[in-house]
Design a protein around this motif. Structure first.
Motif, PDB file in Angstrom:
ATOM      1  N   ASP A  86       0.834  -1.207   0.000  1.00 14.32           N
ATOM      2  CA  ASP A  86       0.000   0.000   0.000  1.00 14.32           C
ATOM      3  C   ASP A  86       0.866   1.254   0.000  1.00 14.32           C
ATOM      4  OD1 ASP A  86      -2.279  -1.560   0.131  1.00 14.32           O
ATOM      5  OD2 ASP A  86      -2.546  -1.317   2.295  1.00 14.32           O
ATOM      6  N   LEU A  87       1.924   1.217   0.800  1.00 15.60           N
ATOM      7  CA  LEU A  87       2.809   2.383   0.897  1.00 15.60           C
ATOM      8  C   LEU A  87       3.458   2.683  -0.448  1.00 15.60           C
ATOM      9  CD1 LEU A  87       4.253   4.506   2.658  1.00 15.60           C
ATOM     10  CD2 LEU A  87       5.975   2.765   3.174  1.00 15.60           C
ATOM     11  N   VAL A  88       3.975   1.664  -1.104  1.00 10.12           N
ATOM     12  CA  VAL A  88       4.608   1.848  -2.411  1.00 10.12           C
ATOM     13  C   VAL A  88       3.607   2.418  -3.410  1.00 10.12           C
ATOM     14  CG1 VAL A  88       5.635   0.649  -4.375  1.00 10.12           C
ATOM     15  CG2 VAL A  88       6.356   0.073  -2.045  1.00 10.12           C
ATOM     16  N   THR A  89       2.394   1.868  -3.434  1.00  9.35           N
ATOM     17  CA  THR A  89       1.361   2.346  -4.364  1.00  9.35           C
ATOM     18  C   THR A  89       1.022   3.807  -4.098  1.00  9.35           C
ATOM     19  OG1 THR A  89       0.418   0.131  -4.572  1.00  9.35           O
ATOM     20  CG2 THR A  89      -1.008   1.987  -5.152  1.00  9.35           C
ATOM     21  N   THR A  90       0.891   4.178  -2.819  1.00  5.92           N
ATOM     22  CA  THR A  90       0.536   5.546  -2.463  1.00  5.92           C
ATOM     23  C   THR A  90       1.646   6.520  -2.838  1.00  5.92           C
ATOM     24  OG1 THR A  90      -0.791   4.722  -0.619  1.00  5.92           O
ATOM     25  CG2 THR A  90      -0.212   7.051  -0.589  1.00  5.92           C
ATOM     26  N   ILE A  91       2.892   6.148  -2.557  1.00  7.27           N
ATOM     27  CA  ILE A  91       4.011   7.026  -2.904  1.00  7.27           C
ATOM     28  C   ILE A  91       4.055   7.250  -4.413  1.00  7.27           C
ATOM     29  CG2 ILE A  91       6.530   7.195  -2.964  1.00  7.27           C
ATOM     30  CD1 ILE A  91       6.532   5.637  -0.291  1.00  7.27           C
ATOM     31  N   ARG A  92       3.863   6.203  -5.179  1.00 15.15           N
ATOM     32  CA  ARG A  92       3.868   6.347  -6.639  1.00 15.15           C
ATOM     33  C   ARG A  92       2.735   7.244  -7.114  1.00 15.15           C
ATOM     34  NH1 ARG A  92       5.372  -0.013  -7.988  1.00 15.15           N
ATOM     35  NH2 ARG A  92       7.651   0.238  -7.683  1.00 15.15           N
ATOM     36  N   ALA A  93       1.597   7.188  -6.433  1.00 15.89           N
ATOM     37  CA  ALA A  93       0.484   8.077  -6.793  1.00 15.89           C
ATOM     38  C   ALA A  93       0.858   9.530  -6.521  1.00 15.89           C
ATOM     39  CB  ALA A  93      -0.764   7.688  -6.012  1.00 15.89           C
ATOM     40  N   TYR A  94       1.557   9.776  -5.408  1.00 10.67           N
ATOM     41  CA  TYR A  94       2.006  11.134  -5.108  1.00 10.67           C
ATOM     42  C   TYR A  94       3.049  11.606  -6.126  1.00 10.67           C
ATOM     43  CZ  TYR A  94      -0.326  12.011  -0.645  1.00 10.67           C
ATOM     44  OH  TYR A  94      -1.259  12.277   0.331  1.00 10.67           O
ATOM     45  N   HIS A  95       3.749  10.670  -6.718  1.00 10.67           N
ATOM     46  CA  HIS A  95       4.714  10.995  -7.772  1.00 10.67           C
ATOM     47  C   HIS A  95       4.050  11.120  -9.132  1.00 10.67           C
ATOM     48  CE1 HIS A  95       8.225   8.956  -5.358  1.00 10.67           C
ATOM     49  NE2 HIS A  95       7.903  10.140  -4.889  1.00 10.67           N
ATOM     50  N   ASN A 112       2.806   8.795 -10.640  1.00 11.53           N
ATOM     51  CA  ASN A 112       3.206   7.573 -11.356  1.00 11.53           C
ATOM     52  C   ASN A 112       4.304   7.835 -12.397  1.00 11.53           C
ATOM     53  OD1 ASN A 112       1.455   5.570 -10.119  1.00 11.53           O
ATOM     54  ND2 ASN A 112      -0.234   6.704 -11.075  1.00 11.53           N
ATOM     55  N   ARG A 113       5.232   8.697 -12.047  1.00  9.52           N
ATOM     56  CA  ARG A 113       6.367   8.957 -12.933  1.00  9.52           C
ATOM     57  C   ARG A 113       7.230   7.704 -13.061  1.00  9.52           C
ATOM     58  NH1 ARG A 113       9.368  14.385 -11.031  1.00  9.52           N
ATOM     59  NH2 ARG A 113      11.082  13.148 -11.936  1.00  9.52           N
ATOM     60  N   ASP A 169      10.267   7.371 -14.016  1.00 10.89           N
ATOM     61  CA  ASP A 169      11.655   7.500 -13.578  1.00 10.89           C
ATOM     62  C   ASP A 169      11.802   7.399 -12.059  1.00 10.89           C
ATOM     63  OD1 ASP A 169      10.243   9.926 -13.371  1.00 10.89           O
ATOM     64  OD2 ASP A 169      12.103  11.072 -13.261  1.00 10.89           O
ATOM     65  N   LEU A 170      10.697   7.542 -11.306  1.00 10.75           N
ATOM     66  CA  LEU A 170      10.753   7.441  -9.859  1.00 10.75           C
ATOM     67  C   LEU A 170      10.171   6.128  -9.333  1.00 10.75           C
ATOM     68  CD1 LEU A 170       9.732  11.047  -8.734  1.00 10.75           C
ATOM     69  CD2 LEU A 170      12.005  10.036  -8.742  1.00 10.75           C
ATOM     70  N   ALA A 171       9.442   5.423 -10.171  1.00 11.02           N
ATOM     71  CA  ALA A 171       8.726   4.225  -9.705  1.00 11.02           C
ATOM     72  C   ALA A 171       9.673   3.192  -9.101  1.00 11.02           C
ATOM     73  CB  ALA A 171       7.924   3.615 -10.853  1.00 11.02           C
ATOM     74  N   THR A 172      10.789   2.922  -9.773  1.00  6.61           N
ATOM     75  CA  THR A 172      11.700   1.877  -9.295  1.00  6.61           C
ATOM     76  C   THR A 172      12.532   2.332  -8.100  1.00  6.61           C
ATOM     77  OG1 THR A 172      13.382   2.589 -10.901  1.00  6.61           O
ATOM     78  CG2 THR A 172      11.868   0.817 -11.575  1.00  6.61           C
ATOM     79  N   ALA A 173      12.561   3.653  -7.856  1.00  2.24           N
ATOM     80  CA  ALA A 173      13.363   4.176  -6.741  1.00  2.24           C
ATOM     81  C   ALA A 173      12.603   4.195  -5.416  1.00  2.24           C
ATOM     82  CB  ALA A 173      13.851   5.582  -7.067  1.00  2.24           C
ATOM     83  N   VAL A 174      11.313   3.929  -5.441  1.00  2.00           N
ATOM     84  CA  VAL A 174      10.504   4.019  -4.221  1.00  2.00           C
ATOM     85  C   VAL A 174      11.044   3.120  -3.098  1.00  2.00           C
ATOM     86  CG1 VAL A 174       8.234   3.539  -3.223  1.00  2.00           C
ATOM     87  CG2 VAL A 174       8.420   4.824  -5.356  1.00  2.00           C
ATOM     88  N   PRO A 175      11.375   1.845  -3.341  1.00  2.00           N
ATOM     89  CA  PRO A 175      11.925   1.028  -2.241  1.00  2.00           C
ATOM     90  C   PRO A 175      13.198   1.618  -1.641  1.00  2.00           C
ATOM     91  CG  PRO A 175      11.220  -0.375  -4.051  1.00  2.00           C
ATOM     92  CD  PRO A 175      11.166   1.038  -4.554  1.00  2.00           C
ATOM     93  N   VAL A 176      14.029   2.234  -2.475  1.00  2.00           N
ATOM     94  CA  VAL A 176      15.251   2.868  -1.972  1.00  2.00           C
ATOM     95  C   VAL A 176      14.906   4.052  -1.081  1.00  2.00           C
ATOM     96  CG1 VAL A 176      17.374   4.067  -2.611  1.00  2.00           C
ATOM     97  CG2 VAL A 176      16.566   2.127  -3.973  1.00  2.00           C
ATOM     98  N   HIS A 177      13.935   4.846  -1.498  1.00  2.00           N
ATOM     99  CA  HIS A 177      13.529   6.006  -0.699  1.00  2.00           C
ATOM    100  C   HIS A 177      12.949   5.572   0.643  1.00  2.00           C
ATOM    101  CE1 HIS A 177      13.057   8.305  -4.757  1.00  2.00           C
ATOM    102  NE2 HIS A 177      14.306   8.270  -4.327  1.00  2.00           N
ATOM    103  N   ILE A 178      12.208   4.483   0.662  1.00  2.00           N
ATOM    104  CA  ILE A 178      11.677   3.957   1.921  1.00  2.00           C
ATOM    105  C   ILE A 178      12.821   3.532   2.841  1.00  2.00           C
ATOM    106  CG2 ILE A 178      10.364   2.050   2.952  1.00  2.00           C
ATOM    107  CD1 ILE A 178       8.527   2.157   0.498  1.00  2.00           C
ATOM    108  N   ARG A 179      13.805   2.849   2.281  1.00  2.00           N
ATOM    109  CA  ARG A 179      14.933   2.390   3.091  1.00  2.00           C
ATOM    110  C   ARG A 179      15.759   3.570   3.617  1.00  2.00           C
ATOM    111  NH1 ARG A 179      17.010  -2.671   3.452  1.00  2.00           N
ATOM    112  NH2 ARG A 179      14.821  -3.170   3.108  1.00  2.00           N
ATOM    113  N   LEU A 180      15.928   4.596   2.823  1.00  2.00           N
ATOM    114  CA  LEU A 180      16.660   5.778   3.292  1.00  2.00           C
ATOM    115  C   LEU A 180      15.923   6.460   4.430  1.00  2.00           C
ATOM    116  CD1 LEU A 180      17.856   7.289  -0.117  1.00  2.00           C
ATOM    117  CD2 LEU A 180      19.277   6.227   1.636  1.00  2.00           C
TER     118      LEU A 180
END
Length: 221
Positions: A11-20, A22-23, A25-36
């Motif tokens: 759910d978190l990944v889906t929501t973050i991508r919606a705030y982006h 659904n760009r 270029d940012l979709a694959t970086a979401v797990p990295v941003h969560i870990r940071l």
């Protein structure tokens, strides 16, 4: 943007991508941003939920009997006690923390035997003095890092209690790629408020549970 429930990592990944928006270029970086964000939260959160109690059983003496490995999620020790491995009864008072240099002085000045009285932290290990006998059981109360979210670890206490912290924290890690997005100030304020409120609530729960009593200061080792 529609309201999106955040009950899991997916759910978190889906929501973050919606705030982006659904760009791609940012979709694959979401797990990295969560870990940071999790790495920063481990340094800024001061909550009671980060304190855990665990037991460590060492059946046979290791190569260096005075050294015991710390848990992989260890940050700092709150309390360390010896537990009798046969009947589960606590043996003696909690061990006393000393710095490595203090422990060296104690070791040189005292020829103690029996159960450990002192401990220190050395890298990913703790050193006990006097050297313990085995089998050994330790009860540790320590501050632990967050359990990282992933596809196989869908939730943890922080996501359950403060999904807004996770959302705003991960979004702020993407902020450098969002250029002049006017929402960044809102995300930053939302993250700061969430962290502050979590710390405040934990402080109230810890210190408002009963009256405090003052003990007399003691000197020496």
């Amino acid at each position: 943007m529609p309201d999106l429930a955040i009950d899991s990592y997916d759910d978190l990944v889906t929501t973050i991508r919606a705030y982006h928006y659904n760009r791609a270029d940012l979709a694959t970086a979401v797990p990295v941003h969560i870990r940071l964000f999790e790495a920063k939260a481990n340094r800024t959160l001061l909550t009671r939920q980060m304190e855990v109690r665990s037991y460590t059983d060492v059946l046979e003496a290791p190569t260096e009997p005075a050294y015991i490995s710390l848990p992989s999620d260890f940050q700092s020790m709150r309390r360390l006690r010896l537990i009798d491995p046969d009947d589960g009864v606590t043996r003696g008072a909690p061990l006393k923390f000393r710095t490595q240099y203090q422990l060296d002085d104690i070791r040189e000045a005292q020829l103690e035997t029996g159960d450990p009285v002192y401990f220190t932290i050395f890298g990913d290990e703790m050193e006990l003095y006097p050297e313990p006998s085995y089998p050994l059981r330790l009860e540790m109360v320590y501050r632990a890092n967050l359990t990282p979210l992933s596809a196989s670890e869908q939730t943890n206490w922080l996501l359950e209690q403060a999904p807004d912290a996770y959302l705003y924290g991960a979004l702020m890690e993407a902020a450098p790629y969002m250029r002049e997005d006017e929402r960044i100030a809102v995300w930053s304020a939302g993250l700061a408020a969430a962290i502050q409120q979590l710390n405040d609530l934990s402080r109230e729960a810890t210190y408002n549970s009963g009256p405090l009593s003052m003990g007399r200061a003691r000197r020496g080792y």
